[in-house]
Design a protein around this motif. Sequence first.
Motif, PDB file in Angstrom:
ATOM      1  N   MET A   1       1.874  20.832 -16.172  1.00 59.65           N
ATOM      2  CA  MET A   1       1.547  20.398 -14.813  1.00 59.65           C
ATOM      3  C   MET A   1       1.137  21.612 -13.983  1.00 59.65           C
ATOM      4  O   MET A   1       1.812  22.642 -14.016  1.00 59.65           O
ATOM      5  N   SER A   2       0.036  21.491 -13.261  1.00 60.84           N
ATOM      6  CA  SER A   2      -0.427  22.600 -12.427  1.00 60.84           C
ATOM      7  C   SER A   2       0.533  22.805 -11.260  1.00 60.84           C
ATOM      8  O   SER A   2       1.320  21.918 -10.910  1.00 60.84           O
ATOM      9  N   LEU A   3       0.458  23.969 -10.639  1.00 53.80           N
ATOM     10  CA  LEU A   3       1.323  24.259  -9.509  1.00 53.80           C
ATOM     11  C   LEU A   3       1.084  23.269  -8.368  1.00 53.80           C
ATOM     12  O   LEU A   3       2.034  22.791  -7.747  1.00 53.80           O
ATOM     13  N   THR A   4      -0.177  22.960  -8.092  1.00 56.98           N
ATOM     14  CA  THR A   4      -0.456  22.047  -6.977  1.00 56.98           C
ATOM     15  C   THR A   4      -0.019  20.617  -7.289  1.00 56.98           C
ATOM     16  O   THR A   4       0.428  19.898  -6.385  1.00 56.98           O
ATOM     17  N   ASP A   5      -0.126  20.196  -8.539  1.00 54.45           N
ATOM     18  CA  ASP A   5       0.385  18.866  -8.914  1.00 54.45           C
ATOM     19  C   ASP A   5       1.901  18.813  -8.722  1.00 54.45           C
ATOM     20  O   ASP A   5       2.452  17.830  -8.209  1.00 54.45           O
ATOM     21  N   LYS A   6       2.573  19.885  -9.154  1.00 55.64           N
ATOM     22  CA  LYS A   6       4.024  19.948  -8.980  1.00 55.64           C
ATOM     23  C   LYS A   6       4.392  19.977  -7.501  1.00 55.64           C
ATOM     24  O   LYS A   6       5.306  19.275  -7.061  1.00 55.64           O
ATOM     25  N   ALA A   7       3.675  20.785  -6.717  1.00 52.66           N
ATOM     26  CA  ALA A   7       3.957  20.880  -5.285  1.00 52.66           C
ATOM     27  C   ALA A   7       3.780  19.522  -4.613  1.00 52.66           C
ATOM     28  O   ALA A   7       4.616  19.097  -3.808  1.00 52.66           O
ATOM     29  N   TRP A   8       2.695  18.831  -4.959  1.00 57.16           N
ATOM     30  CA  TRP A   8       2.429  17.514  -4.349  1.00 57.16           C
ATOM     31  C   TRP A   8       3.546  16.532  -4.687  1.00 57.16           C
ATOM     32  O   TRP A   8       3.985  15.760  -3.827  1.00 57.16           O
ATOM     33  N   LYS A   9       4.007  16.585  -5.919  1.00 54.77           N
ATOM     34  CA  LYS A   9       5.111  15.711  -6.354  1.00 54.77           C
ATOM     35  C   LYS A   9       6.376  16.023  -5.560  1.00 54.77           C
ATOM     36  O   LYS A   9       7.061  15.119  -5.071  1.00 54.77           O
ATOM     37  N   ILE A  10       6.690  17.310  -5.400  1.00 60.29           N
ATOM     38  CA  ILE A  10       7.894  17.717  -4.661  1.00 60.29           C
ATOM     39  C   ILE A  10       7.763  17.367  -3.185  1.00 60.29           C
ATOM     40  O   ILE A  10       8.715  16.892  -2.561  1.00 60.29           O
ATOM     41  N   PHE A  11       6.585  17.581  -2.621  1.00 57.50           N
ATOM     42  CA  PHE A  11       6.371  17.227  -1.210  1.00 57.50           C
ATOM     43  C   PHE A  11       6.629  15.745  -0.976  1.00 57.50           C
ATOM     44  O   PHE A  11       7.300  15.361  -0.009  1.00 57.50           O
ATOM     45  N   ASN A  12       6.108  14.922  -1.857  1.00 54.22           N
ATOM     46  CA  ASN A  12       6.300  13.472  -1.685  1.00 54.22           C
ATOM     47  C   ASN A  12       7.736  13.053  -1.951  1.00 54.22           C
ATOM     48  O   ASN A  12       8.222  12.096  -1.340  1.00 54.22           O
ATOM     49  N   GLU A  13       8.416  13.775  -2.822  1.00 53.13           N
ATOM     50  CA  GLU A  13       9.843  13.525  -3.035  1.00 53.13           C
ATOM     51  C   GLU A  13      10.608  13.804  -1.732  1.00 53.13           C
ATOM     52  O   GLU A  13      11.457  13.008  -1.311  1.00 53.13           O
ATOM     53  N   SER A  14      10.294  14.927  -1.096  1.00 56.44           N
ATOM     54  CA  SER A  14      10.924  15.283   0.174  1.00 56.44           C
ATOM     55  C   SER A  14      10.627  14.231   1.249  1.00 56.44           C
ATOM     56  O   SER A  14      11.540  13.789   1.972  1.00 56.44           O
ATOM     57  N   ILE A  15       9.367  13.827   1.364  1.00 59.64           N
ATOM     58  CA  ILE A  15       8.977  12.831   2.370  1.00 59.64           C
ATOM     59  C   ILE A  15       9.708  11.514   2.143  1.00 59.64           C
ATOM     60  O   ILE A  15      10.233  10.904   3.078  1.00 59.64           O
TER      61      ILE A  15
ATOM     62  N   ASP B   1      17.343  29.487  -6.264  1.00 56.04           N
ATOM     63  CA  ASP B   1      16.494  30.648  -6.564  1.00 56.04           C
ATOM     64  C   ASP B   1      15.126  30.248  -7.124  1.00 56.04           C
ATOM     65  O   ASP B   1      14.389  31.087  -7.635  1.00 56.04           O
ATOM     66  N   SER B   2      14.772  28.967  -7.009  1.00 53.40           N
ATOM     67  CA  SER B   2      13.537  28.491  -7.631  1.00 53.40           C
ATOM     68  C   SER B   2      12.432  28.276  -6.597  1.00 53.40           C
ATOM     69  O   SER B   2      12.692  28.051  -5.413  1.00 53.40           O
ATOM     70  N   LEU B   3      11.181  28.330  -7.072  1.00 47.81           N
ATOM     71  CA  LEU B   3      10.048  27.998  -6.213  1.00 47.81           C
ATOM     72  C   LEU B   3      10.130  26.538  -5.782  1.00 47.81           C
ATOM     73  O   LEU B   3       9.796  26.207  -4.636  1.00 47.81           O
ATOM     74  N   ASP B   4      10.589  25.661  -6.672  1.00 46.53           N
ATOM     75  CA  ASP B   4      10.710  24.239  -6.339  1.00 46.53           C
ATOM     76  C   ASP B   4      11.612  24.039  -5.122  1.00 46.53           C
ATOM     77  O   ASP B   4      11.331  23.203  -4.255  1.00 46.53           O
ATOM     78  N   HIS B   5      12.692  24.805  -5.057  1.00 49.11           N
ATOM     79  CA  HIS B   5      13.611  24.742  -3.917  1.00 49.11           C
ATOM     80  C   HIS B   5      12.879  25.090  -2.620  1.00 49.11           C
ATOM     81  O   HIS B   5      13.034  24.402  -1.599  1.00 49.11           O
ATOM     82  N   LEU B   6      12.081  26.145  -2.663  1.00 52.96           N
ATOM     83  CA  LEU B   6      11.332  26.573  -1.484  1.00 52.96           C
ATOM     84  C   LEU B   6      10.285  25.537  -1.080  1.00 52.96           C
ATOM     85  O   LEU B   6      10.083  25.279   0.108  1.00 52.96           O
TER      86      LEU B   6
END
Length: 200
Positions: free
Chosen positions: A1-15, A35-40
């Motif tokens: 999974m690309s970084l932006t695909d992962k970020a979009w998934k995490i953003f929508n999880e947060s929303i 300590d993870s990028l996902d956390h940030l």
Amino acid sequence: MSLTDKAWKIFNESINDYHVKDDVNASLNNPYPADSLDHLLYRKNWIDTVQWHLEDIIRDPEIDPTEALSIKRWIDRSNQERTDTVEYIDSWFLNQYKEVTPAADAKINTESPAWAIDRFSILSLKVYHMKEEAGRSDASAEHQKKSQEKLAVLEEQKVDLGTAIEELIADLESGNKKMKVYKQMKMYNDEDFNPVLYKK
């Protein structure tokens, strides 16, 4: 999974997590290791999501002025927290590419990866809420149509911005671009730099 695909998934999880209670006072419950990028990424979007709704609330023409001032101060704190989190994300990228030697002719991008991701996070909120407007059963057909048209533009922007971020990351990894980060150095929150504060 690309970084932006992962970020979009995490953003929508947060929303989606926020909208379980749909309350600006809801507690942040970040599911990712500290300590993870996902956390940030999750933290970044949660800040944006709460602030999105604060910006809605403060525009109520009937709002009590005292409450409005309290919310304005809350938004100011949120903006600082947002900036701090973006800088934490950039620190993660700096550490990620610290072993990369930039090419002699490497260029500097107009913005850092984290500030591009900041725009990506805001975009996820625009998409979410425009989808809501496009499907509103109590809105006119004309409103739904206009919202659907705007949503299509936002979806196109998602592809374009995501592609640009991925290209930037590839350029940083290859050394074709070099990463240089400047702290925001916001002055109005600092009592040493804001004359209204230091003249008190």
